[in-house]
Design a protein around this motif. Structure first.
Motif, PDB file in Angstrom:
ATOM      1  N   GLU A  56      40.343  91.814 -13.235  1.00  0.00           N
ATOM      2  CA  GLU A  56      41.577  91.556 -13.957  1.00  0.00           C
ATOM      3  C   GLU A  56      42.470  90.598 -13.182  1.00  0.00           C
ATOM      4  N   ARG A  57      42.291  89.337 -13.443  1.00  0.00           N
ATOM      5  CA  ARG A  57      43.175  88.329 -12.882  1.00  0.00           C
ATOM      6  C   ARG A  57      43.349  87.215 -13.908  1.00  0.00           C
ATOM      7  N   PRO A  58      44.492  86.511 -13.860  1.00  0.00           N
ATOM      8  CA  PRO A  58      44.772  85.501 -14.896  1.00  0.00           C
ATOM      9  C   PRO A  58      43.677  84.449 -14.990  1.00  0.00           C
ATOM     10  N   GLY A  59      43.263  84.157 -16.205  1.00  0.00           N
ATOM     11  CA  GLY A  59      42.280  83.117 -16.449  1.00  0.00           C
ATOM     12  C   GLY A  59      40.837  83.567 -16.405  1.00  0.00           C
ATOM     13  N   GLN A  60      40.572  84.797 -15.930  1.00  0.00           N
ATOM     14  CA  GLN A  60      39.178  85.235 -15.796  1.00  0.00           C
ATOM     15  C   GLN A  60      38.523  85.446 -17.159  1.00  0.00           C
ATOM     16  N   LEU A  61      39.261  86.046 -18.096  1.00  0.00           N
ATOM     17  CA  LEU A  61      38.701  86.257 -19.431  1.00  0.00           C
ATOM     18  C   LEU A  61      38.479  84.925 -20.140  1.00  0.00           C
ATOM     19  N   ALA A  62      39.361  83.960 -19.896  1.00  0.00           N
ATOM     20  CA  ALA A  62      39.175  82.639 -20.484  1.00  0.00           C
ATOM     21  C   ALA A  62      37.914  81.967 -19.951  1.00  0.00           C
ATOM     22  N   THR A  63      37.606  82.197 -18.698  1.00  0.00           N
ATOM     23  CA  THR A  63      36.378  81.647 -18.112  1.00  0.00           C
ATOM     24  C   THR A  63      35.143  82.237 -18.793  1.00  0.00           C
ATOM     25  N   VAL A  64      35.194  83.531 -19.049  1.00  0.00           N
ATOM     26  CA  VAL A  64      34.080  84.193 -19.733  1.00  0.00           C
ATOM     27  C   VAL A  64      33.942  83.651 -21.154  1.00  0.00           C
ATOM     28  N   ALA A  65      35.078  83.498 -21.853  1.00  0.00           N
ATOM     29  CA  ALA A  65      35.031  82.962 -23.215  1.00  0.00           C
ATOM     30  C   ALA A  65      34.476  81.543 -23.220  1.00  0.00           C
ATOM     31  N   GLY A  66      34.800  80.757 -22.190  1.00  0.00           N
ATOM     32  CA  GLY A  66      34.256  79.409 -22.092  1.00  0.00           C
ATOM     33  C   GLY A  66      32.751  79.411 -21.919  1.00  0.00           C
ATOM     34  N   ALA A  67      32.243  80.390 -21.174  1.00  0.00           N
ATOM     35  CA  ALA A  67      30.793  80.493 -21.002  1.00  0.00           C
ATOM     36  C   ALA A  67      30.112  80.781 -22.334  1.00  0.00           C
ATOM     37  N   PHE A  68      30.701  81.660 -23.140  1.00  0.00           N
ATOM     38  CA  PHE A  68      30.157  81.920 -24.472  1.00  0.00           C
ATOM     39  C   PHE A  68      30.151  80.636 -25.304  1.00  0.00           C
ATOM     40  N   GLY A  69      31.254  79.905 -25.257  1.00  0.00           N
ATOM     41  CA  GLY A  69      31.359  78.697 -26.062  1.00  0.00           C
ATOM     42  C   GLY A  69      30.333  77.653 -25.682  1.00  0.00           C
ATOM     43  N   ARG A  70      30.091  77.487 -24.397  1.00  0.00           N
ATOM     44  CA  ARG A  70      29.109  76.480 -23.965  1.00  0.00           C
ATOM     45  C   ARG A  70      27.700  76.836 -24.407  1.00  0.00           C
ATOM     46  N   LEU A  71      27.432  78.115 -24.613  1.00  0.00           N
ATOM     47  CA  LEU A  71      26.108  78.551 -25.060  1.00  0.00           C
ATOM     48  C   LEU A  71      25.992  78.565 -26.581  1.00  0.00           C
ATOM     49  N   GLY A  72      27.063  78.198 -27.279  1.00  0.00           N
ATOM     50  CA  GLY A  72      27.030  78.198 -28.739  1.00  0.00           C
ATOM     51  C   GLY A  72      27.199  79.577 -29.339  1.00  0.00           C
ATOM     52  N   CYS A  73      27.811  80.507 -28.600  1.00  0.00           N
ATOM     53  CA  CYS A  73      28.006  81.872 -29.077  1.00  0.00           C
ATOM     54  C   CYS A  73      29.387  82.021 -29.698  1.00  0.00           C
ATOM     55  N   ASN A  74      29.486  82.934 -30.642  1.00  0.00           N
ATOM     56  CA  ASN A  74      30.750  83.223 -31.317  1.00  0.00           C
ATOM     57  C   ASN A  74      31.144  84.667 -31.032  1.00  0.00           C
ATOM     58  N   ILE A  75      32.344  84.872 -30.469  1.00  0.00           N
ATOM     59  CA  ILE A  75      32.831  86.218 -30.165  1.00  0.00           C
ATOM     60  C   ILE A  75      33.376  86.833 -31.442  1.00  0.00           C
ATOM     61  N   LEU A  76      32.792  87.954 -31.870  1.00  0.00           N
ATOM     62  CA  LEU A  76      33.217  88.619 -33.101  1.00  0.00           C
ATOM     63  C   LEU A  76      34.221  89.732 -32.820  1.00  0.00           C
ATOM     64  N   THR A  77      33.997  90.507 -31.776  1.00  0.00           N
ATOM     65  CA  THR A  77      34.946  91.556 -31.404  1.00  0.00           C
ATOM     66  C   THR A  77      35.023  91.630 -29.887  1.00  0.00           C
TER      67      THR A  77
END
Length: 279
Positions: A105-126
């Motif tokens: 839990e630190r600022p920007g960490q969740l955004a980094t994870v979301a970016g990894a999903f995006g680069r792989l062409g994944c869509n976060i549903l929940t």
């Protein structure tokens, strides 16, 4: 009276009748030109010199040919607009995955994870963030346990997905297949299932399996042995009454404290409905 919009086919009804009428009149006019032209041509062959018949025959033949071409083109299916190019295989069947991992839990960490999903062409549903509770569940001492339901390209391997999430800061990444029903909000689902067992307490085992997505829910008596070789937090025992308890197993995905609390609340709903243990 229904307010639903009406859909009218472009080649049906009054418009279709007008098109047929127009073509029929044109064909009759062409036939008239041909008849007059042939009559005049016959008269010319008998001794009169006049270019009129040739012109009339030509006009009639041209009208007939034009009508036939128009009718043929009208039968062709409408050409579809060219599909826009898309990246990542969009439009092909996507795979649903349930992913759980510890994220610092630190600022920007969740955004980094979301970016990894995006680069792989994944869509976060929940996305659900659960408190870790004790260090027994999260030995690394992180503050939260993040669970995602995603849709991913069918050719994306689990090793590539897990590797990208680990590189993005995820720890203890667990990936299991997901179903469409996993997209239901857990709080809403727990409320619906509590109403269900309140009306019929005998449905508690089935409701518990649905709540926790657990493949194995069975009755046990106090003192019955539990598989001690199971992975940590993949087995949960909940007391229902002094004579019965529910043994719940989910080997592929450990239970979280939040899930344990929901299971206890569901059991309490059945108990309040004067749950009667099976013989």
């Amino acid at each position: 009276m229904s307010n639903a919009p009406k859909v009218i086919h472009p080649r049906s009804g009054r418009g279709n009748q007008q098109a047929h009428s127009w073509r029929r009149e044109l064909a009759e006019l062409a036939a008239l030109f041909l008849a007059v032209g042939l009559a005049h041509l016959l008269a010319t062959l008998l001794g009169h010199a006049d270019p009129g018949p040739v012109v009339l025959v030509g006009l009639g033949a041209a009208l007939i040919v034009g009508t036939a071409i128009h009718k043929r083109m009208g039968r062709r299916p409408a050409r579809r607009a060219a599909a826009l190019p898309v990246d990542g295989g969009a439009g092909s069947p996507m795979a649903l995955w349930r992913i759980r991992m510890r994220v610092v839990e630190r600022p920007g960490q969740l955004a980094t994870v979301a970016g990894a999903f995006g680069r792989l062409g994944c869509n976060i549903l929940t996305l659900h963030i659960a408190p870790t509770g004790s260090s027994a569940i999260t030995p690394a001492g992180c503050d939260a346990l993040d669970e995602f339901i995603i849709e991913a390209p069918p050719d994306l391997t689990l090793d590539a997905l897990a590797g990208a999430l680990t590189e993005a800061g995820g720890q203890g990444v667990v990936i299991v297949p997901a179903q469409v029903k996993d997209l239901t909000d857990p709080g809403v689902q727990a409320f619906v299932l509590a109403q269900r067992v309140g009306a019929d307490p005998d449905r508690l085992p089935k409701a518990m399996a649905e709540l926790l997505r657990a493949p194995q829910v069975e009755w046990r008596r106090p003192g019955d042995t539990v598989d001690e070789g199971a992975e940590l937090n993949t087995t949960m025992v909940i007391s229902v009454n002094p004579d019965r308890a529910l043994l719940i197993r989910r080997p592929e995905l450990p239970f979280t404290p939040t899930e344990a609390a929901r299971a206890a609340a569901l059991t309490a709903a059945a108990r309040q409905a004067r749950y009667t243990s099976p013989a």
